[in-house]
Design a protein around this motif. Structure first.
Motif, mmCIF file in Angstrom:
data_model
loop_
_atom_site.group_PDB
_atom_site.id
_atom_site.type_symbol
_atom_site.label_atom_id
_atom_site.label_comp_id
_atom_site.label_asym_id
_atom_site.label_seq_id
_atom_site.Cartn_x
_atom_site.Cartn_y
_atom_site.Cartn_z
ATOM 1 N N LEU A 56 9.656 12.247 -9.853
ATOM 2 C CA LEU A 56 8.890 12.165 -8.611
ATOM 3 C C LEU A 56 9.077 10.803 -7.940
ATOM 4 C CD1 LEU A 56 5.570 13.929 -9.696
ATOM 5 C CD2 LEU A 56 7.296 14.808 -8.110
ATOM 6 N N ALA A 57 9.128 9.738 -8.737
ATOM 7 C CA ALA A 57 9.320 8.404 -8.159
ATOM 8 C C ALA A 57 10.669 8.303 -7.453
ATOM 9 C CB ALA A 57 9.201 7.339 -9.251
ATOM 10 N N ARG A 58 11.695 8.895 -8.058
ATOM 11 C CA ARG A 58 13.006 8.908 -7.399
ATOM 12 C C ARG A 58 12.970 9.765 -6.143
ATOM 13 N NH1 ARG A 58 17.319 6.822 -10.063
ATOM 14 N NH2 ARG A 58 17.049 6.236 -12.258
ATOM 15 N N ALA A 59 12.279 10.896 -6.208
ATOM 16 C CA ALA A 59 12.180 11.764 -5.033
ATOM 17 C C ALA A 59 11.451 11.067 -3.894
ATOM 18 C CB ALA A 59 11.464 13.061 -5.408
ATOM 19 N N PHE A 60 10.459 10.253 -4.230
ATOM 20 C CA PHE A 60 9.708 9.513 -3.214
ATOM 21 C C PHE A 60 10.399 8.220 -2.791
ATOM 22 C CE2 PHE A 60 5.585 11.460 -5.075
ATOM 23 C CZ PHE A 60 5.803 12.618 -4.347
ATOM 24 N N ARG A 61 11.573 7.972 -3.358
ATOM 25 C CA ARG A 61 12.382 6.806 -3.008
ATOM 26 C C ARG A 61 11.623 5.498 -3.233
ATOM 27 N NH1 ARG A 61 15.409 8.862 2.576
ATOM 28 N NH2 ARG A 61 16.412 10.694 1.627
ATOM 29 N N ILE A 62 11.049 5.383 -4.418
ATOM 30 C CA ILE A 62 10.358 4.151 -4.804
ATOM 31 C C ILE A 62 11.415 3.195 -5.349
ATOM 32 C CG2 ILE A 62 8.581 3.139 -6.286
ATOM 33 C CD1 ILE A 62 7.168 5.850 -6.237
ATOM 34 N N GLY A 63 11.885 2.297 -4.498
ATOM 35 C CA GLY A 63 13.012 1.438 -4.830
ATOM 36 C C GLY A 63 12.734 0.486 -5.969
ATOM 37 N N GLU A 64 11.456 0.135 -6.193
ATOM 38 C CA GLU A 64 11.121 -0.816 -7.257
ATOM 39 C C GLU A 64 11.441 -0.257 -8.630
ATOM 40 O OE1 GLU A 64 9.309 -1.957 -3.610
ATOM 41 O OE2 GLU A 64 9.199 -0.046 -4.702
ATOM 42 N N LEU A 65 11.644 1.046 -8.734
ATOM 43 C CA LEU A 65 12.009 1.648 -10.006
ATOM 44 C C LEU A 65 13.302 1.045 -10.553
ATOM 45 C CD1 LEU A 65 10.742 4.016 -11.683
ATOM 46 C CD2 LEU A 65 12.524 5.467 -10.706
ATOM 47 N N ARG A 66 14.189 0.630 -9.651
ATOM 48 C CA ARG A 66 15.470 0.063 -10.070
ATOM 49 C C ARG A 66 15.318 -1.305 -10.729
ATOM 50 N NH1 ARG A 66 16.774 2.112 -4.928
ATOM 51 N NH2 ARG A 66 16.629 0.021 -4.026
ATOM 52 N N SER A 67 14.156 -1.937 -10.576
ATOM 53 C CA SER A 67 13.935 -3.251 -11.171
ATOM 54 C C SER A 67 13.660 -3.176 -12.661
ATOM 55 C CB SER A 67 12.753 -3.951 -10.477
ATOM 56 O OG SER A 67 13.018 -4.135 -9.100
ATOM 57 N N LEU A 68 13.347 -1.965 -13.170
ATOM 58 C CA LEU A 68 13.056 -1.829 -14.587
ATOM 59 C C LEU A 68 14.343 -1.591 -15.368
ATOM 60 C CD1 LEU A 68 9.864 0.406 -14.467
ATOM 61 C CD2 LEU A 68 10.029 -2.080 -14.521
ATOM 62 N N CYS A 104 0.829 -1.211 0.000
ATOM 63 C CA CYS A 104 0.000 0.000 0.000
ATOM 64 C C CYS A 104 0.867 1.265 0.000
ATOM 65 C CB CYS A 104 -0.933 -0.004 1.208
ATOM 66 S SG CYS A 104 -2.254 -1.239 1.116
ATOM 67 N N ARG A 105 1.961 1.238 0.739
ATOM 68 C CA ARG A 105 2.852 2.397 0.778
ATOM 69 C C ARG A 105 3.443 2.660 -0.609
ATOM 70 N NH1 ARG A 105 5.381 0.911 4.902
ATOM 71 N NH2 ARG A 105 7.168 -0.121 3.919
ATOM 72 N N THR A 106 3.876 1.598 -1.286
ATOM 73 C CA THR A 106 4.445 1.759 -2.629
ATOM 74 C C THR A 106 3.402 2.289 -3.602
ATOM 75 O OG1 THR A 106 6.049 -0.018 -2.274
ATOM 76 C CG2 THR A 106 5.535 0.547 -4.549
ATOM 77 N N TYR A 107 2.189 1.721 -3.572
ATOM 78 C CA TYR A 107 1.152 2.165 -4.499
ATOM 79 C C TYR A 107 0.687 3.581 -4.181
ATOM 80 C CZ TYR A 107 0.495 -2.041 -7.279
ATOM 81 O OH TYR A 107 0.661 -3.049 -8.186
ATOM 82 N N GLY A 108 0.686 3.969 -2.924
ATOM 83 C CA GLY A 108 0.333 5.338 -2.576
ATOM 84 C C GLY A 108 1.308 6.333 -3.181
ATOM 85 N N ARG A 109 2.596 6.056 -3.061
ATOM 86 C CA ARG A 109 3.611 6.945 -3.638
ATOM 87 C C ARG A 109 3.523 6.962 -5.168
ATOM 88 N NH1 ARG A 109 8.791 4.945 0.044
ATOM 89 N NH2 ARG A 109 8.111 5.887 2.011
ATOM 90 N N LEU A 110 3.311 5.797 -5.765
ATOM 91 C CA LEU A 110 3.175 5.740 -7.217
ATOM 92 C C LEU A 110 1.981 6.560 -7.701
ATOM 93 C CD1 LEU A 110 3.895 1.938 -7.821
ATOM 94 C CD2 LEU A 110 5.327 3.846 -8.588
ATOM 95 N N THR A 111 0.880 6.500 -6.956
ATOM 96 C CA THR A 111 -0.318 7.243 -7.341
ATOM 97 C C THR A 111 -0.085 8.744 -7.275
ATOM 98 O OG1 THR A 111 -1.770 5.451 -6.605
ATOM 99 C CG2 THR A 111 -2.747 7.641 -6.788
ATOM 100 N N VAL A 112 0.540 9.211 -6.189
ATOM 101 C CA VAL A 112 0.824 10.649 -6.073
ATOM 102 C C VAL A 112 1.723 11.109 -7.212
ATOM 103 C CG1 VAL A 112 1.936 12.413 -4.648
ATOM 104 C CG2 VAL A 112 0.487 10.679 -3.578
#
Length: 591
Positions: free
Chosen positions: A575-587, A506-514
């Motif tokens: 924004l994803a990097r600013a929110f530290r969404i670590g899953e971005l590195r998987s792409l 939920c935390r990851t999806y919340g950041r992705l949505t914003v």
């Protein structure tokens, strides 16, 4: 599946068998058979490599498929004429899944994995019997379907004096296309044999052959024949080219898998000794999948019938079934590229984890797949919401379809939009039940989804004008899967003793949505500025307002859409990097 060598672990009867808590916490302590596969836990890198290979094949397949779809729309338009072909082409898929396809995709992969792990011969005899059974069932089913084509089409369309020509043309198309049922079976069963051996690439790449043949077919249709603008203008030669060409394309795609299966070690051999061979429990588990498919098919039939009524009311408006199906195909592209690729690699791993009582590894795989797929799925959903009409106009306003006729399609794409998030998540979560060989719970969830979809679609049909009825049905589909996703997550959490990593997801999806909301709003604004458009209704009518009409808008449309999409993509990454969404590195390329 029943294990015939005396090493069966948990009984499989299609019901939800709960692992005792004392066993659920053990990681890899269960004994293994002689042909056991390597332990899957912790192999995130292998999962991502397999998924990347499949995603690459899927991207090429979907790209060529999109070219085919654009040519198809140019040839047939988006109205009633196109619906006769598209509806007939949908029926074989529906019947295939009803006969056996759903069981192949959800029940039999775990059981093929178990057979290879626990049978003394590595599951070879089981595979041969299963392939023989599937091809026999679908061969007979295809013959019966061709014979019953008028009755089958009658479920989707009303045969009235006003619509009789369209009904008859759909039946003729169906007789050419229904043999596809058999070739869908060939493709799926040999694909699942390869998947059980962790050979995923061929099944993702061979659809390109299908698309190339169809691209050639529609190119010939456009170049050599007079494109009709109504049902009565379709000739016998038109029907033969479209019908034979479409079925031939699928046959080539299916038969191309056989050499790959042979190279992977599968030796096809007709075997009819089904009694006592361990297939009974496969059929028992599959009965719930059959009911699952039937529930979805009933809901789809209701929507198709209502959408066909909208086509009959406005034959040239592009407001019915063809527009709905085109919008849905575009909408599912991100899910097909990312989520399906992850699931295909994930299901055998999860099945082995359940067989070895490693529920913690199952939870970890599901959580990672949900979070990694969300990095693509969430922004894609908002992209469709922001740019639906422009995407539709860019892709389909050619040949027989003018820009005005594509506008309803764009609105449907917007209505589907945000539903992509629960649709993709629910697709992933269901595989948790299939790893447990529990097919009853997905059926019960499908009843809820289908019931909500039917109720909302019925309201749209009777309460909304024909111009907006099917757009409302697209929104209803999205809402029904939102409810289905919540039900699926709740039931699976109970099934896995509460281990679903819910807070982190939920935390990851919340950041992705914003991030997606901010990026989508900025991209929409930039696109509007590039088009010079201040007119229209909230941008829903394309980029037409400030440039003096549809023709001017279309001339700037690619530039505007590219500018808006690029702005949205870059800002989302920032924004994803600013929110530290670590899953971005998987792409790939974003690590």
């Amino acid at each position: 599946m029943t294990m015939i060598d005396g090493t069966a672990r948990e009984p499989v009867d299609g019901s939800a068998q709960r692992l005792p808590a004392s066993r659920a916490g053990r990681s890899g302590r269960a004994g293994r058979g002689r042909h056991a596969a390597p332990k899957s836990g912790g192999g995130g890198g292998g999962l991502l490599r397999s998924s990347a290979l499949m995603a690459a094949g899927t991207v090429v397949s979907r790209a060529t498929g999109l070219i085919r779809q654009v040519l198809q729309a140019a040839a047939l338009g988006t109205g009633l004429l196109a619906t006769t072909y598209n509806q007939a082409n949908t029926v074989p898929t529906s019947l295939y899944f009803l006969l056996i396809g759903g069981a192949l995709n959800s029940v039999l992969v775990p059981q093929l994995v178990r057979a290879r792990t626990e049978h003394p011969d590595g599951g070879a005899a089981f595979e041969q019997r299963l392939v023989t059974l599937v091809l026999c069932v679908l061969g007979v089913g295809a013959v019966l379907a061709v014979w019953a084509a008028p009755d089958i089409i009658g479920l989707y369309q009303r045969d009235t004096p006003a619509t009789h020509d369209a009904f008859e043309l759909t039946v003729v198309f169906a007789r050419f296309l229904l043999p596809q049922i058999f070739f869908y079976g060939v493709f799926s069963i040999f694909g699942q044999v390869l998947n059980a051996r962790s050979r995923f690439g061929a099944m993702m790449w061979t659809p390109v052959l299908n698309n190339l043949i169809l691209i050639t077919m529609f190119g010939l249709y456009l170049g050599m024949m007079t494109v009709p603008d109504q049902v009565s203008g379709v000739t016998t030669a038109d029907v033969r080219l479209l019908g034979i060409g479409t079925t031939l394309a699928l046959a080539v795609q299916a038969l191309a898998l056989i050499p790959y299966a042979h190279a992977a070690g599968f030796r096809p051999r007709p075997r009819f000794d089904w009694r006592g061979a361990g297939l009974r429990k496969s059929v028992s588990a599959a009965r719930w999948t059959l009911l699952f498919v039937l529930a979805n098919l009933v809901a789809g039939t209701v929507v198709t019938r209502f959408a066909s009524a909208a086509d009959a009311a406005l034959p040239d408006g592009g407001v019915g079934f063809t527009a709905y199906s085109y919008a849905q195909q575009i909408w599912t592209l991100p899910q097909s590229v990312v989520t399906v690729s992850l699931v295909t690699a994930l299901l055998p791993r999860m099945s082995r984890a359940v067989a070895e009582h490693r529920v913690d590894d199952l939870r970890a795989d599901l959580s990672r797949a949900l979070r990694v797929s969300g990095v693509v799925i969430v922004p894609a959903a908002f992209f469709f919401l922001a740019f639906g009409p422009q995407i539709a106009q860019l892709l389909f306003a050619h040949g027989s379809a003018d820009p005005a006729a594509t506008r309803p399609l764009g609105h449907m794409l917007q209505a589907f939009g945000l539903g992509l998030i629960p649709f993709s998540a629910q697709y992933l979560l269901l595989r948790g039940f299939y790893a447990f060989e529990d097919t009853r719970t997905p059926f019960r969830i499908a009843l809820w989804i289908g019931g909500v979809n039917i109720a909302l679609a019925t309201g749209c049909h009777f309460l909304l004008p024909a111009r907006w009825a099917v757009t409302g049905m697209a929104a209803a589909y999205a809402v029904s899967y939102g409810i289905g996703m919540l039900l699926t997550a709740t039931r699976l959490r109970r099934r896995t003793e509460g281990l679903l990593d819910g807070r982190r997801i939920c935390r990851t999806y919340g950041r992705l949505t914003v991030a997606a909301v901010g990026a989508g709003a900025a991209g929409w604004f930039v696109a509007r500025c590039c088009s010079g458009g201040l007119g229209g209704v909230g941008g829903l009518d394309g980029f037409s307002g400030g440039l003096g009409g549809v023709a001017s808008a279309f001339s700037t449309l690619p530039l505007s859409l590219a500018a808006g999409g690029l702005t949205m993509g870059l800002l989302f990454l920032l924004l994803a990097r600013a929110f530290r969404i670590g899953e971005l590195r998987s792409l790939p390329g974003l690590g």
